[in-house]
Motif scaffolding. Structure first.
Motif, PDB file in Angstrom:
ATOM      1  N   ARG A  49     -18.781  -5.275   4.896  1.00 23.82           N
ATOM      2  CA  ARG A  49     -18.350  -5.874   3.641  1.00 23.82           C
ATOM      3  C   ARG A  49     -17.346  -6.973   3.947  1.00 23.82           C
ATOM      4  O   ARG A  49     -16.376  -6.762   4.673  1.00 23.82           O
ATOM      5  CB  ARG A  49     -17.750  -4.818   2.735  1.00 23.82           C
ATOM      6  CG  ARG A  49     -17.559  -5.261   1.309  1.00 23.82           C
ATOM      7  CD  ARG A  49     -17.231  -4.091   0.413  1.00 23.82           C
ATOM      8  NE  ARG A  49     -18.327  -3.121   0.348  1.00 23.82           N
ATOM      9  CZ  ARG A  49     -18.348  -2.097  -0.506  1.00 23.82           C
ATOM     10  NH1 ARG A  49     -17.337  -1.907  -1.325  1.00 23.82           N
ATOM     11  NH2 ARG A  49     -19.363  -1.254  -0.513  1.00 23.82           N
ATOM     12  N   GLN A  50     -17.581  -8.160   3.367  1.00 23.35           N
ATOM     13  CA  GLN A  50     -16.747  -9.315   3.639  1.00 23.35           C
ATOM     14  C   GLN A  50     -16.146  -9.893   2.371  1.00 23.35           C
ATOM     15  O   GLN A  50     -16.782  -9.870   1.305  1.00 23.35           O
ATOM     16  CB  GLN A  50     -17.582 -10.407   4.333  1.00 23.35           C
ATOM     17  CG  GLN A  50     -18.091 -10.021   5.709  1.00 23.35           C
ATOM     18  CD  GLN A  50     -18.886 -11.143   6.349  1.00 23.35           C
ATOM     19  OE1 GLN A  50     -19.528 -11.939   5.666  1.00 23.35           O
ATOM     20  NE2 GLN A  50     -18.830 -11.223   7.671  1.00 23.35           N
ATOM     21  N   PHE A  51     -14.961 -10.414   2.508  1.00 26.56           N
ATOM     22  CA  PHE A  51     -14.269 -11.052   1.400  1.00 26.56           C
ATOM     23  C   PHE A  51     -14.976 -12.342   1.002  1.00 26.56           C
ATOM     24  O   PHE A  51     -15.410 -13.120   1.869  1.00 26.56           O
ATOM     25  CB  PHE A  51     -12.835 -11.352   1.816  1.00 26.56           C
ATOM     26  CG  PHE A  51     -12.078 -12.225   0.849  1.00 26.56           C
ATOM     27  CD1 PHE A  51     -11.832 -13.551   1.141  1.00 26.56           C
ATOM     28  CD2 PHE A  51     -11.621 -11.703  -0.347  1.00 26.56           C
ATOM     29  CE1 PHE A  51     -11.136 -14.357   0.266  1.00 26.56           C
ATOM     30  CE2 PHE A  51     -10.926 -12.494  -1.239  1.00 26.56           C
ATOM     31  CZ  PHE A  51     -10.687 -13.821  -0.933  1.00 26.56           C
ATOM     32  N   VAL A  52     -15.072 -12.578  -0.306  1.00 25.43           N
ATOM     33  CA  VAL A  52     -15.658 -13.820  -0.817  1.00 25.43           C
ATOM     34  C   VAL A  52     -14.609 -14.631  -1.576  1.00 25.43           C
ATOM     35  O   VAL A  52     -14.367 -15.794  -1.266  1.00 25.43           O
ATOM     36  CB  VAL A  52     -16.858 -13.532  -1.743  1.00 25.43           C
ATOM     37  CG1 VAL A  52     -17.379 -14.830  -2.355  1.00 25.43           C
ATOM     38  CG2 VAL A  52     -17.964 -12.798  -0.992  1.00 25.43           C
ATOM     39  N   ALA A  53     -13.978 -14.005  -2.589  1.00 21.44           N
ATOM     40  CA  ALA A  53     -13.019 -14.726  -3.415  1.00 21.44           C
ATOM     41  C   ALA A  53     -12.116 -13.730  -4.129  1.00 21.44           C
ATOM     42  O   ALA A  53     -12.516 -12.597  -4.383  1.00 21.44           O
ATOM     43  CB  ALA A  53     -13.729 -15.612  -4.427  1.00 21.44           C
ATOM     44  N   HIS A  56      -5.238  -6.314 -17.093  1.00 23.92           N
ATOM     45  CA  HIS A  56      -4.590  -7.595 -16.840  1.00 23.92           C
ATOM     46  C   HIS A  56      -3.546  -7.484 -15.726  1.00 23.92           C
ATOM     47  O   HIS A  56      -3.041  -8.496 -15.248  1.00 23.92           O
ATOM     48  CB  HIS A  56      -3.916  -8.105 -18.110  1.00 23.92           C
ATOM     49  CG  HIS A  56      -2.818  -7.208 -18.609  1.00 23.92           C
ATOM     50  ND1 HIS A  56      -3.044  -6.023 -19.262  1.00 23.92           N
ATOM     51  CD2 HIS A  56      -1.471  -7.325 -18.504  1.00 23.92           C
ATOM     52  CE1 HIS A  56      -1.898  -5.461 -19.568  1.00 23.92           C
ATOM     53  NE2 HIS A  56      -0.930  -6.219 -19.117  1.00 23.92           N
ATOM     54  N   THR A  57      -3.239  -6.279 -15.289  1.00 22.71           N
ATOM     55  CA  THR A  57      -2.258  -6.097 -14.215  1.00 22.71           C
ATOM     56  C   THR A  57      -2.896  -6.060 -12.836  1.00 22.71           C
ATOM     57  O   THR A  57      -2.202  -5.961 -11.828  1.00 22.71           O
ATOM     58  CB  THR A  57      -1.453  -4.809 -14.408  1.00 22.71           C
ATOM     59  OG1 THR A  57      -2.323  -3.678 -14.237  1.00 22.71           O
ATOM     60  CG2 THR A  57      -0.823  -4.756 -15.794  1.00 22.71           C
ATOM     61  N   TYR A  58      -4.211  -6.135 -12.794  1.00 26.59           N
ATOM     62  CA  TYR A  58      -4.915  -6.043 -11.526  1.00 26.59           C
ATOM     63  C   TYR A  58      -5.349  -7.411 -11.010  1.00 26.59           C
ATOM     64  O   TYR A  58      -5.853  -8.240 -11.770  1.00 26.59           O
ATOM     65  CB  TYR A  58      -6.167  -5.174 -11.666  1.00 26.59           C
ATOM     66  CG  TYR A  58      -5.874  -3.706 -11.870  1.00 26.59           C
ATOM     67  CD1 TYR A  58      -5.849  -3.155 -13.142  1.00 26.59           C
ATOM     68  CD2 TYR A  58      -5.636  -2.876 -10.780  1.00 26.59           C
ATOM     69  CE1 TYR A  58      -5.578  -1.807 -13.329  1.00 26.59           C
ATOM     70  CE2 TYR A  58      -5.363  -1.532 -10.958  1.00 26.59           C
ATOM     71  CZ  TYR A  58      -5.336  -1.002 -12.235  1.00 26.59           C
ATOM     72  OH  TYR A  58      -5.068   0.326 -12.413  1.00 26.59           O
ATOM     73  N   ALA A  59      -5.187  -7.623  -9.722  1.00 29.63           N
ATOM     74  CA  ALA A  59      -5.866  -8.718  -9.065  1.00 29.63           C
ATOM     75  C   ALA A  59      -7.333  -8.327  -8.935  1.00 29.63           C
ATOM     76  O   ALA A  59      -7.666  -7.145  -8.813  1.00 29.63           O
ATOM     77  CB  ALA A  59      -5.266  -8.978  -7.685  1.00 29.63           C
ATOM     78  N   MET A  60      -8.199  -9.318  -8.963  1.00 26.03           N
ATOM     79  CA  MET A  60      -9.632  -9.058  -8.898  1.00 26.03           C
ATOM     80  C   MET A  60     -10.238  -9.850  -7.744  1.00 26.03           C
ATOM     81  O   MET A  60      -9.736 -10.913  -7.371  1.00 26.03           O
ATOM     82  CB  MET A  60     -10.312  -9.449 -10.204  1.00 26.03           C
ATOM     83  CG  MET A  60      -9.754  -8.779 -11.446  1.00 26.03           C
ATOM     84  SD  MET A  60     -10.003  -6.992 -11.426  1.00 26.03           S
ATOM     85  CE  MET A  60     -11.782  -6.883 -11.389  1.00 26.03           C
ATOM     86  N   ALA A  61     -11.329  -9.333  -7.221  1.00 28.06           N
ATOM     87  CA  ALA A  61     -11.956 -10.017  -6.098  1.00 28.06           C
ATOM     88  C   ALA A  61     -13.449  -9.741  -6.055  1.00 28.06           C
ATOM     89  O   ALA A  61     -13.936  -8.787  -6.677  1.00 28.06           O
ATOM     90  CB  ALA A  61     -11.316  -9.575  -4.787  1.00 28.06           C
ATOM     91  N   TRP A  62     -14.131 -10.587  -5.323  1.00 25.37           N
ATOM     92  CA  TRP A  62     -15.534 -10.376  -5.012  1.00 25.37           C
ATOM     93  C   TRP A  62     -15.668 -10.241  -3.492  1.00 25.37           C
ATOM     94  O   TRP A  62     -15.086 -11.018  -2.731  1.00 25.37           O
ATOM     95  CB  TRP A  62     -16.392 -11.552  -5.476  1.00 25.37           C
ATOM     96  CG  TRP A  62     -16.598 -11.605  -6.959  1.00 25.37           C
ATOM     97  CD1 TRP A  62     -15.862 -12.288  -7.881  1.00 25.37           C
ATOM     98  CD2 TRP A  62     -17.618 -10.939  -7.698  1.00 25.37           C
ATOM     99  NE1 TRP A  62     -16.359 -12.097  -9.138  1.00 25.37           N
ATOM    100  CE2 TRP A  62     -17.448 -11.267  -9.066  1.00 25.37           C
ATOM    101  CE3 TRP A  62     -18.686 -10.112  -7.349  1.00 25.37           C
ATOM    102  CZ2 TRP A  62     -18.289 -10.788 -10.073  1.00 25.37           C
ATOM    103  CZ3 TRP A  62     -19.524  -9.630  -8.343  1.00 25.37           C
ATOM    104  CH2 TRP A  62     -19.321  -9.975  -9.683  1.00 25.37           C
TER     105      TRP A  62
END
Length: 122
Positions: free
Chosen positions: A45-49, A30-36
């Motif tokens: 590799r490209q950022f999505v969200a 729960h302390t981590y930001a998450m991304a796709w």
């Protein structure tokens, strides 16, 4: 050690919807930001969200705004990406990532899954 496992990829037609999920395990998730992120064949590799620790803040790449929705369930340790109105350009391997900072930069994420393939056909 955080471990991430993506699922839900597949082949769909343009205009269809698909939901990919990431199952996370490890301490203090729960302390981590998450991304796709995603990587097209022959591309970078490209950022999505991305979604913040508590889920109250989200950010999207311009190319997916209004079509994709990121969400997380800290009780179940899952992070989902709902993808609607899929386009041919959305094809790629989708990776789940966890990091200490909410960011659209891959360097900010320390933990990565192995990815799940999403193919959009015409």
């Amino acid at each position: 050690q955080v471990q991430l496992a993506e699922s839900g990829g597949g082949t769909v037609q343009a205009g269809d919807s698909l939901r990919v999920s990431c199952a996370a395990s490890g301490p203090y998730l729960h302390t981590y930001a998450m991304a796709w992120f995603r990587q097209a064949p022959g591309g970078e590799r490209q950022f999505v969200a991305a979604i913040s620790r508590g889920g109250g803040r989200t950010e999207y790449a311009d190319s997916v705004k209004g079509r994709f929705t990121i969400s997380r369930d800290n009780a179940k340790n899952t992070i989902d990406l709902q993808m609607d109105s899929l386009e041919l350009e959305d094809t790629g391997v989708y990776y789940c990532a966890a990091g200490g900072a909410f960011s659209d930069r891959s360097r900010q994420y320390s933990y990565w899954g192995r990815g799940t393939q999403v193919t959009v056909s015409s």
